[in-house]
Enzyme design. Structure first.
Site, PDB file in Angstrom:
ATOM      1  N   LEU A 109       0.865  -1.172   0.000  1.00  0.00           N
ATOM      2  CA  LEU A 109       0.000   0.000   0.000  1.00  0.00           C
ATOM      3  C   LEU A 109       0.900   1.221   0.000  1.00  0.00           C
ATOM      4  CD1 LEU A 109      -2.729  -0.976   2.655  1.00  0.00           C
ATOM      5  CD2 LEU A 109      -2.930  -1.047   0.164  1.00  0.00           C
ATOM      6  N   ASP A 110       0.532   2.248  -0.747  1.00  0.00           N
ATOM      7  CA  ASP A 110       1.321   3.477  -0.786  1.00  0.00           C
ATOM      8  C   ASP A 110       1.441   4.062   0.613  1.00  0.00           C
ATOM      9  OD1 ASP A 110       1.337   3.127  -3.512  1.00  0.00           O
ATOM     10  OD2 ASP A 110      -0.293   4.554  -3.867  1.00  0.00           O
ATOM     11  N   GLN A 111       2.431   4.937   0.794  1.00  0.00           N
ATOM     12  CA  GLN A 111       2.647   5.506   2.123  1.00  0.00           C
ATOM     13  C   GLN A 111       1.423   6.268   2.631  1.00  0.00           C
ATOM     14  OE1 GLN A 111       2.984   8.837   3.073  1.00  0.00           O
ATOM     15  NE2 GLN A 111       2.823   9.785   1.051  1.00  0.00           N
TER      16      GLN A 111
END
Length: 243
Positions: A109-111
């Site tokens: 998952l993206d930051q």
């Protein structure tokens, strides 16, 4: 299995460290102190022991869920933000020893993306959950910068073309849940896929709090699992993921 080997397999240090912990009286099994590193125990699910006062349960393989908070990277070597692995206790990060020690995230998952993240040290499980061939559905709650209309929903269901693949990418399900919100179900995981799909229909995901994964398979992120918290997956949880 010898007690020192059980501790090693569960991530409590090198074999020498684990033997020392037992010899120094820091370990109890099922509530009974044990100072013999070579004492034999059946390594089965449900075997409980304490190490320096920390209660632990034996797991042959680790299957976890984490409520990923914003501002964390799904990387062992993060570049700009803290690693999600810092949210896990040391034994989880050290399980099995060696270069491949610890659990690995199942996908990323993206930051700035929050929500349900699975982790495991079972390579076959990770591959099965990550492979697009298995079409495991993942549900994302999206908050867009601009109002969502029926045309955008229709395009997401019909398929949009992303810049790295001429083949249209379709949402398995898509439902408007608010003026600027929608629920989007995907069965594959391309790089930044949700953000790029929303952009392809003329909208964009809000940078802060705009993307949250709420479900994998039929397993929902528990309402009582707060951001940054983790827990072991149950047999029922694993069945819901596969289902």
């Amino acid at each position: 299995m010898q007690l020192q080997e059980i501790l090693f397999s569960q991530g409590f240090g090198t074999r020498r460290v684990c033997a020392g912990l037992v010899q120094q009286g820091y370990v109890a099994v099922a509530g009974a102190p044990c100072d013999d590193p070579t004492a034999e125990f059946e390594p089965s699910e449900g075997l409980r022991f304490t190490v320096q006062g920390t209660d632990w349960e034996y797991h042959e393989k680790a299957y976890l869920m984490l409520h990923k908070p914003a501002g964390y990277e799904c990387s062992q070597k993060p570049s700009a933000y803290p690693s999600i692995y810092t949210l896990l206790p040391a034994p989880i990060r050290q399980r099995g020893g060696g270069a491949a020690a610890g659990v690995q995230a199942v996908g990323r998952l993206d930051q700035d993306t929050t929500g349900l993240l699975l982790l495991s040290d079972d390579g076959k499980f990770i591959h099965r959950m990550s492979s697009p061939k298995h079409h495991v559905p993942k549900v994302y709650e999206v908050r867009a910068k601009h109002p969502v209309d029926d045309k955008q929903v229709a395009k997401l269901l019909a398929g949009v073309v992303l810049d790295d693949d001429p083949k249209p990418v379709r949402a398995a399900a898509c439902e408007k849940t608010g003026e600027n919100q929608l629920s989007l179900t995907l069965t594959e995981g391309k790089y930044h896929q949700v953000k790029r799909m929303i952009a392809a229909v003329g909208n964009r995901v809000e940078e802060v709090g705009g993307l949250h994964r709420s479900r994998i398979g039929s397993l929902d992120l528990p309402a009582d699992l707060k951001a940054g918290e983790w827990r072991w997956l149950t047999v029922e949880d694993l069945a819901r993921i596969a289902g």
